[in-house]
Scaffold this motif. Structure first.
Motif, PDB file in Angstrom:
ATOM      1  N   PHE A   1       0.894  -1.338   0.198  1.00  0.00           N
ATOM      2  CA  PHE A   1      -0.298  -0.462   0.087  1.00  0.00           C
ATOM      3  C   PHE A   1       1.465   1.516   0.097  1.00  0.00           C
ATOM      4  O   PHE A   1       2.280   0.970   0.068  1.00  0.00           O
TER       5      PHE A   1
ATOM      6  N   TYR B   1     -13.316   1.538   3.416  1.00  0.00           N
ATOM      7  CA  TYR B   1     -12.214   1.454   2.855  1.00  0.00           C
ATOM      8  C   TYR B   1     -13.385   2.026   1.786  1.00  0.00           C
ATOM      9  O   TYR B   1     -15.189   0.792   2.015  1.00  0.00           O
TER      10      TYR B   1
ATOM     11  N   ARG C   1     -14.103  -0.063  -2.587  1.00  0.00           N
ATOM     12  CA  ARG C   1     -13.506  -0.525  -4.233  1.00  0.00           C
ATOM     13  C   ARG C   1     -13.048  -0.407  -4.880  1.00  0.00           C
ATOM     14  O   ARG C   1     -14.205   0.544  -5.022  1.00  0.00           O
TER      15      ARG C   1
ATOM     16  N   LYS D   1      -9.390   0.032 -12.126  1.00  0.00           N
ATOM     17  CA  LYS D   1      -8.089   0.437 -12.657  1.00  0.00           C
ATOM     18  C   LYS D   1      -8.050   2.364 -13.196  1.00  0.00           C
ATOM     19  O   LYS D   1      -7.135   2.796 -12.843  1.00  0.00           O
TER      20      LYS D   1
ATOM     21  N   VAL E   1      -8.493   4.537 -10.482  1.00  0.00           N
ATOM     22  CA  VAL E   1      -6.985   5.005 -10.113  1.00  0.00           C
ATOM     23  C   VAL E   1      -7.143   6.751 -10.209  1.00  0.00           C
ATOM     24  O   VAL E   1      -5.934   7.219  -9.809  1.00  0.00           O
TER      25      VAL E   1
ATOM     26  N   GLU F   1      -3.412   3.947  -0.389  1.00  0.00           N
ATOM     27  CA  GLU F   1      -4.252   2.741  -1.572  1.00  0.00           C
ATOM     28  C   GLU F   1      -3.628   1.730  -1.021  1.00  0.00           C
ATOM     29  O   GLU F   1      -2.377   1.590  -1.469  1.00  0.00           O
TER      30      GLU F   1
ATOM     31  N   TYR G   1      -2.810  -1.816  -2.833  1.00  0.00           N
ATOM     32  CA  TYR G   1      -2.744  -1.883  -4.441  1.00  0.00           C
ATOM     33  C   TYR G   1      -2.873  -3.420  -4.099  1.00  0.00           C
ATOM     34  O   TYR G   1      -1.706  -4.428  -4.300  1.00  0.00           O
TER      35      TYR G   1
ATOM     36  N   TRP H   1      -1.601  -4.836 -10.816  1.00  0.00           N
ATOM     37  CA  TRP H   1      -2.059  -3.768 -11.939  1.00  0.00           C
ATOM     38  C   TRP H   1      -1.711  -4.066 -13.566  1.00  0.00           C
ATOM     39  O   TRP H   1      -2.673  -3.583 -14.841  1.00  0.00           O
TER      40      TRP H   1
ATOM     41  N   CYS I   1      -7.590  -2.230  -6.501  1.00  0.00           N
ATOM     42  CA  CYS I   1      -7.327  -1.146  -5.476  1.00  0.00           C
ATOM     43  C   CYS I   1      -8.476  -1.003  -4.633  1.00  0.00           C
ATOM     44  O   CYS I   1      -9.386  -0.043  -4.369  1.00  0.00           O
ATOM     45  N   ASP I   2      -7.599  -0.122  -2.727  1.00  0.00           N
ATOM     46  CA  ASP I   2      -8.710  -0.392  -1.815  1.00  0.00           C
ATOM     47  C   ASP I   2      -8.384   1.057  -1.199  1.00  0.00           C
ATOM     48  O   ASP I   2      -7.511   1.748  -1.586  1.00  0.00           O
TER      49      ASP I   2
END
Length: 293
Positions: free
Chosen positions: A163, A218, A220, A223, A226, A255, A257, A261, A271-272
């Protein structure tokens, strides 16, 4: 030889601009009268002057124009192409920011987020901290996490989800700092590695710290979400939820991950966006997320 007036007319540049470009060494006259200071130019300088005028229409900085006009044709063309790609990328970001501001001012929500709660255990993390602006994040985050994940091999391996924590705002004008974090299994080995990394002769800035057990609120995101500024709405959604529940933020936002990715598509969740919070009472269900922290 051409007078400055004649040269200005042919090159489509004003005499004032020609004097400025002379001072900057960008377009130097062929001859300057030692007594009167009057400038004279050669006819073969017209093409260079017209190129300067065209590049200025792209809002290219004068220092970069000086680099372009000093290059041979193909390399100069590549430099202009690279500059314009950067302009288009910055314009695309500004367009997204404008849309974000418009939605914010109008109270319109383009995406609804489901805020969840999870409890995370205490863990040792290798970290790399840096003052970084928002446009540098897409390059720095993967590079820093890659360095830390490689270093984790000497520390019992990666034992949790990487993260990035933010200790202050990261924007075009504010540089954080941000902290890349990778959980590791062997604390003793990690301490030794961090101690070695902190020596001046290594040039590395890896440290080890203990991330406390905590509760995270959090959301979610995919991509595509982000990207800046879409990601800002996710941070704001969690902050608004925390305030609505009467809770307080107890640590740096982050963030997390949890997905590959490179293999993910734009619509895949990767990502949260999380904030550590204080006591939540009966709000939410701890552990209702499968990945976080």
């Amino acid at each position: 030889m051409l007078t400055i007036g004649e040269f200005a007319a042919r090159s489509r540049l004003s005499p004032k601009a020609l004097r400025l470009y002379d001072r900057l060494g960008l377009l130097t006259p062929a001859r300057v009268d030692a007594v009167t200071g009057y400038r004279w130019y050669r006819p073969d300088q017209v093409e260079r002057a017209r190129l300067v005028a065209l590049l200025r229409q792209l809002d290219m900085p004068l220092a970069r124009i000086a680099e372009v006009v000093a290059l041979p044709g193909e390399r100069a063309a590549d430099e202009v192409a690279g500059y314009w790609t950067g302009v288009e990328e910055r314009h695309a970001v500004r367009r997204e920011v404008a849309g974000h501001i418009r939605d914010r001012l109008s109270g319109r929500r383009t995406h609804m987020y489901e805020v969840k709660i999870i409890d995370t255990p205490e863990q040792a993390v290798l970290t790399e901290r840096k003052h970084v602006l928002s446009d540098e994040l897409p390059r720095w985050i993967p590079a820093a996490l890659d360095r830390l994940e490689k270093a984790a091999g000497a520390c019992g391996g990666v034992s949790g989800i990487p993260f990035v924590a933010y200790y202050a705002a990261v924007s075009p004008d504010s540089d954080g700092p941000a902290e890349a974090c990778v959980p590791v299994a062997d604390i003793a080995a990690a301490e030794a590695y961090a101690a070695a990394s902190g020596r001046p002769d290594t040039g590395r800035t890896t440290t080890l710290r203990i991330e406390p057990a905590q509760r995270l609120a959090y959301v979610r995101i995919t991509k595509a979400q982000v990207a800046h500024p879409q990601i800002l709405s996710a941070f704001e959604a969690v902050e608004e939820w925390i305030a609505a529940q009467g809770l307080s933020v107890s640590g740096p936002c982050r963030e997390i991950y949890f997905a590959d990715w490179d293999a993910a598509s734009a619509s895949d969740e990767v990502c949260d966006i999380a904030f550590p919070v204080g006591e939540v009472g009966e709000v939410g269900t701890a552990g209702n997320a499968t990945t976080a922290g």
